[in-house]
Design a protein around this motif. Sequence first.
Motif, short mmCIF file in Angstrom:
data_model
loop_
_atom_site.label_atom_id
_atom_site.label_comp_id
_atom_site.label_asym_id
_atom_site.label_seq_id
_atom_site.Cartn_x
_atom_site.Cartn_y
_atom_site.Cartn_z
N LYS A 1 -49.87 -64.19 -39.42
CA LYS A 1 -51.33 -64.28 -39.56
C LYS A 1 -51.73 -64.36 -41.03
O LYS A 1 -52.60 -65.15 -41.41
CB LYS A 1 -51.99 -63.06 -38.91
CG LYS A 1 -51.93 -63.05 -37.39
CD LYS A 1 -52.56 -61.77 -36.85
CE LYS A 1 -52.43 -61.69 -35.33
NZ LYS A 1 -52.97 -60.42 -34.80
N MET A 2 -51.07 -63.55 -41.86
CA MET A 2 -51.38 -63.56 -43.29
C MET A 2 -51.04 -64.91 -43.90
O MET A 2 -51.80 -65.46 -44.70
CB MET A 2 -50.59 -62.46 -44.00
CG MET A 2 -51.07 -61.05 -43.70
SD MET A 2 -49.97 -59.81 -44.46
CE MET A 2 -50.08 -60.30 -46.18
N THR B 1 -41.55 -66.02 -48.30
CA THR B 1 -40.18 -65.57 -48.08
C THR B 1 -40.10 -64.43 -47.09
O THR B 1 -39.21 -64.39 -46.23
CB THR B 1 -39.57 -65.14 -49.43
OG1 THR B 1 -39.60 -66.25 -50.32
CG2 THR B 1 -38.14 -64.68 -49.26
N GLU B 2 -41.02 -63.46 -47.18
CA GLU B 2 -40.97 -62.30 -46.29
C GLU B 2 -41.06 -62.72 -44.83
O GLU B 2 -40.44 -62.12 -43.95
CB GLU B 2 -42.09 -61.31 -46.59
CG GLU B 2 -42.30 -61.00 -48.07
CD GLU B 2 -43.31 -61.94 -48.71
OE1 GLU B 2 -44.51 -61.67 -48.60
OE2 GLU B 2 -42.88 -62.94 -49.29
N LEU B 3 -41.87 -63.75 -44.56
CA LEU B 3 -42.04 -64.22 -43.19
C LEU B 3 -40.73 -64.79 -42.66
O LEU B 3 -40.33 -64.50 -41.53
CB LEU B 3 -43.15 -65.26 -43.12
CG LEU B 3 -43.41 -65.92 -41.75
CD1 LEU B 3 -43.72 -64.87 -40.69
CD2 LEU B 3 -44.55 -66.92 -41.86
N SER C 1 -44.12 -57.18 -34.07
CA SER C 1 -45.45 -56.92 -34.62
C SER C 1 -45.49 -57.22 -36.11
O SER C 1 -46.45 -57.83 -36.61
CB SER C 1 -45.85 -55.46 -34.37
OG SER C 1 -47.09 -55.17 -34.95
N GLU C 2 -44.44 -56.84 -36.82
CA GLU C 2 -44.35 -57.12 -38.26
C GLU C 2 -44.35 -58.63 -38.50
O GLU C 2 -45.03 -59.13 -39.40
CB GLU C 2 -43.07 -56.50 -38.83
CG GLU C 2 -42.83 -56.79 -40.30
CD GLU C 2 -41.49 -56.24 -40.76
OE1 GLU C 2 -40.49 -56.98 -40.73
OE2 GLU C 2 -41.46 -55.07 -41.16
N GLY D 1 -52.79 -70.36 -45.80
CA GLY D 1 -52.56 -71.79 -45.68
C GLY D 1 -51.16 -72.24 -45.98
O GLY D 1 -50.92 -73.41 -46.25
N ASN D 2 -50.15 -71.33 -45.94
CA ASN D 2 -48.78 -71.72 -46.26
C ASN D 2 -47.78 -71.29 -45.21
O ASN D 2 -46.61 -71.15 -45.48
CB ASN D 2 -48.36 -71.13 -47.61
CG ASN D 2 -48.36 -69.60 -47.60
OD1 ASN D 2 -48.74 -68.97 -46.62
ND2 ASN D 2 -47.93 -69.01 -48.70
#
Length: 299
Positions: free
Chosen positions: A85-86, A2-4, A78-79, A91-92
Amino acid sequence: MTELTVSRMDFGNFMRGVREDAHQTLLAAAAGLEVSRQVIMRMEEGSPTKLTGPLIKLLLANYGASAEIRDEALRLWSELTEQDKMAKAQGNSKGFWKAYTDQVAPAFPRFLRLEGAANRVLVHQPVIVPGLLQTPDYRRAIIRIDEPDLSAVNIERLLELTARRQVRLSEPGFRLDALISEAVLRHCPAIPAAMAAQLRWLAEIGERENISIRVIPWSAGPHRGLTIQPFTLLEFPHGSSGTALPTVVFVEGAIGSLYHERATEIDRYRRAVASMRAVALTETDTRELVLGLAKEYAL
């Protein structure tokens, strides 16, 4: 993740504001990067793109952004890239719905992405139970109406997709408001036993603090719910830029779907919601009606 999704929307919203302040059209912004107009549009709506850090810097330069605006944009970028990357490491990064895109309409993955990022969803449904509230047997009956020749395997995949969407109902900070017509309760797409189970589930889940289900009775008289299409209004948490992400209204049709984001359009839907709430049953009266009809189906 969700954060992404929220970070993508936050960055896109910020960049849209920078472009508009520079009085540049989407076409002009795209021409400056030698990319298509759709690339800029996708970035601003919060969808993944092939844009890179150097291209973002060039875009900001083309907009004539001040040092302060440029620094904030690059901080948000950048955030976003760090979260990306995380997500890839976990894998999601593409979202759980990617495995089901061959089974849904082309516009639906974007809706699923937005639904996954929203912290509040309001749905108006005059015909069938909203997807986030459907039981498996009820959902299976709806699928068979739309896709009578769909294989049993693919039906189960769609049921799995619905179940994964419904995880949101138990997540902290998420709220669902449903305004449904009495017709939703009386239409019978499934066998009576499945309808009874569906209505009992509506009564049960409607007792959760983060879920409000209200029925608009046939006796309500004139209201905007009679003349407006089914829609879902999605609201989002603030991004790290501190600005509010724009509310989105999704209108799904038999042929195509629409997304509304302009303030004037959102205001029309909010007025419709107010009109429907004014005539809808209370949550308590809704529960009594739903349970009464569930008993009728169970006879």
